[in-house]
Design an enzyme around this catalytic site. Structure first.
Site, short mmCIF file in Angstrom:
data_model
loop_
_atom_site.label_atom_id
_atom_site.label_comp_id
_atom_site.label_asym_id
_atom_site.label_seq_id
_atom_site.Cartn_x
_atom_site.Cartn_y
_atom_site.Cartn_z
N ASP A 40 12.87 -36.46 -0.38
CA ASP A 40 11.21 -35.46 -0.58
C ASP A 40 11.96 -34.23 1.29
OD1 ASP A 40 10.19 -36.83 -2.17
OD2 ASP A 40 8.79 -36.28 -2.30
N ASP A 78 -2.83 -35.44 3.89
CA ASP A 78 -1.87 -35.06 5.30
C ASP A 78 -1.93 -33.59 4.72
OD1 ASP A 78 -2.60 -37.62 5.79
OD2 ASP A 78 0.03 -37.95 4.87
N ARG A 93 -2.05 -38.59 12.44
CA ARG A 93 -2.04 -37.60 11.72
C ARG A 93 -1.95 -36.24 12.89
NH1 ARG A 93 1.31 -39.28 8.90
NH2 ARG A 93 1.42 -39.54 6.94
N SER A 127 3.83 -45.22 -2.92
CA SER A 127 4.14 -45.01 -1.59
C SER A 127 3.44 -45.23 -0.58
CB SER A 127 3.11 -43.31 -1.55
OG SER A 127 2.67 -42.96 -1.79
#
Length: 413
Positions: free
Chosen positions: A18, A126, A97, A182
């Site tokens: 990606d 996210d 994050r 994922s």
């Protein structure tokens, strides 16, 4: 884009399909792309990813080692808070994050990049966590989120479109088949979602990587002693073999190792994303789960009852703030300060065992304990007069008596 100088964009890059396609696509759009990678403890071939990014046209690939910072500045405050979202999720991804975004912003400023880009989807948490952190730390930055841009997501409607684009642009394709879910990994945990996991009643396959299944874990428990100072773990000792760790990173890595081989920290949950939908996630958080149980125990042993009630509410608020991406908000800064203040007397040692997926608290000790063994003993009266309990009960029963008396009276009229 017009002009001689191309705008600079810093891309959060993983080296996967990606973000590799996004890197080439951004170059097509007229940007000078700087790729950024953060090491927060995931199993990654950073050398290969750097080479791949440069080959695809990135002006530079910057890699930051944030593992120690992640533990000390993000995981430890979560331990102090007993941070947990919706009673089960220990926030492994949510804590990473803001750690990544902080250094990413610093790199963007150093490189003169006025744009930041990421490969987060338009349905997940996210995108919110990354962007709120970036805007808080770099208010003038502009964010490019391809998966929210019609010109991108209408062109790449699925993985097959990405494969075809990769082949056309000489982007190396994965040499192994993609897992039908994922995954996001860091030192604290691994999360799995989407794909075959989207059916909430379907049993998850054997996808765990950090932990051994309880059925295959050792048949003998391991006993650990964890020492805390101001609510932060400062030492861990394996009472079975004598191994001791006293540095923050070493402590957490070792607890992951021990917890992992005993199958600690596996959960399969449905949670409420901030954006407004429910999602299923499978998580494994071995070291974090051990510390969660140990810290709750030493905190209850050393903290006043009423203070702890307030602190518990602050912990819930902190967990929500972190999950929703507000780490760098004024309210979260205030919450963290209050929680840190509550931890000044949270000092002592907790002994526990790990066995077949469970954490068992065995004992605790502290020089700042609020536990009075003589006062609580059923064999020693001490300074406590049992007669006083009658008055205590009588006063507390007054409200209950009056409530029911008046309710009964109202019903009879």
């Amino acid at each position: 884009m017009s002009g001689d100088a191309k705008p600079k964009v810093l891309l959060a890059y993983s080296g996967g399909l990606d973000t590799s396609c996004i890197l080439v696509w951004l170059i097509e759009q007229g940007y000078d792309v700087f790729a950024y990678m953060a090491n927060v403890g995931q199993d990654e071939d950073f050398k290969a990813a750097r080479a791949k990014g440069l080959k695809l046209g990135a002006k530079k690939v910057i890699i930051s080692d944030l593992v120690k910072e992640f533990v000390e500045d993000y995981i430890w405050p979560a331990v102090q808070a007993n941070a947990i979202y919706e009673d089960r999720y220990l926030l492994g991804t949510a804590l990473a994050r803001p750690c990544i975004a902080k250094t990413m912003v610093e790199v963007a400023k150093q490189e003169g990049a006025t744009f930041i880009s990421h490969g987060a989807t338009g349905k997940g948490n996210d995108q919110i966590r990354f962007e709120l952190s970036c805007y808080a730390l770099y208010p003038e930055v502009q964010v490019i989120a391809p998966w929210r841009m019609p010109e991108f997501y209408k062109r790449f409607r699925g993985r097959q479109d990405l494969f075809e684009y990769a082949q056309k642009n000489n982007i190396p394709l994965p040499v192994t088949p993609k897992s039908p879910w994922s995954m996001d990994a860091n030192l604290m945990h691994i999360s799995f979602e989407s794909g075959v996991l989207e059916d909430p009643k379907a049993h998850a396959p054997d996808l765990y990587l950090m932990t051994t299944g309880p059925e295959k874990s050792p048949d003998k428990p391991e006993k650990l002693e964890i020492e805390f100072e101001k609510g932060v773990p400062v030492k861990v000792t394996n009472l079975n073999c004598g191994t001791t760790k006293s540095q923050a990173l070493d402590i957490f890595v070792y607890l992951n190792e021990v917890g992992g081989r005993h199958g600690i920290g596996r959960i399969d949950i449905v949670e409420n994303r901030f954006i407004g939908m429910k999602s299923r996630g499978v998580y494994e958080t071995p070291g974090g789960t051990i510390l969660y149980h140990a810290h709750i125990d030493i905190e209850a042993f050393t903290m006043d009852r009423e203070v702890r009630k307030i602190k518990q509410s602050l912990g819930l608020k902190f967990s929500e703030q972190v999950y929703q991406g507000f780490w760098y908000s004024p309210e979260c800064e205030y919450t963290k300060l209050c929680i840190a203040s509550s931890q000044q007397c949270v000092r002592g040692k907790v002994t526990l065992s790990v066995y077949k997926g469970q954490v068992y608290i065995l004992g605790r000790e502290s020089p700042l304990s609020l536990y009075n063994e003589e006062l609580v003993s059923m064999d020693v009266q001490g300074e406590y007069d049992p007669v006083d309990a009658a008055g205590f009960i009588k006063i507390n029963s007054l409200r209950l008596k009056e409530f029911n008396r008046l309710r009964s009276k109202a019903k009879s009229t």
